[in-house]
Scaffold this active site. Structure first.
Site, short mmCIF file in Angstrom:
data_model
loop_
_atom_site.label_atom_id
_atom_site.label_comp_id
_atom_site.label_asym_id
_atom_site.label_seq_id
_atom_site.Cartn_x
_atom_site.Cartn_y
_atom_site.Cartn_z
CB CYS A 1 -0.96 -0.03 1.19
SG CYS A 1 -0.12 0.04 2.79
CE1 TYR A 2 -1.08 6.30 -2.15
CE2 TYR A 2 -2.79 5.06 -1.02
CZ TYR A 2 -2.38 5.85 -2.07
OH TYR A 2 -3.28 6.19 -3.05
#
EC number: 2.8.1.1
Length: 110
Positions: free
Chosen positions: A65-66
């Site tokens: 993800c981020y």
């Protein structure tokens, strides 16, 4: 039932080299297009069912993800769907890009 494992980018780089290993990126489509781990597949609520249907549940599956937070929930979900070798990449794509800039690509999901 197995649990997912949290791993640093260095371990993810090695696991990614295993035959059949899959990297899934759960960030939004625009962020994915702007940059992602080379060879990663974009995964969202619309594509997850098809991904699961076609996946090798025993292959190493790395979730990105981020920053490494949301990927933990997604990794737990995949384990719940029968995946046996799931990893959440600590630091997410942001740390990956800072650590391995040559191992990133751009462009929309296929």
């Amino acid at each position: 039932m197995s649990e997912f494992k949290r791993i640093p980018p260095e371990q993810a780089l090695e696991l990614r080299k295993q035959e059949g290993a899959v990297v899934v990126d759960i960030r939004d489509a625009q962020a994915f297009a702007a940059g992602h781990i080379t060879g990663a597949r974009h995964l969202d609520n619309h594509s997850v069912a098809d991904f699961i249907r076609g996946a090798n549940l025993d292959a190493p599956t790395l979730v990105v993800c981020y920053h490494g937070n949301s990927s933990q929930s997604a990794a737990a979900y995949l384990v719940g769907q029968g995946f046996s070798d799931v990893y959440s990449v600590d630091g997410g794509f942001e740390l990956w890009r800072a650590t391995y800039p040559a191992e990133t690509a751009q462009g929309a999901a296929e």
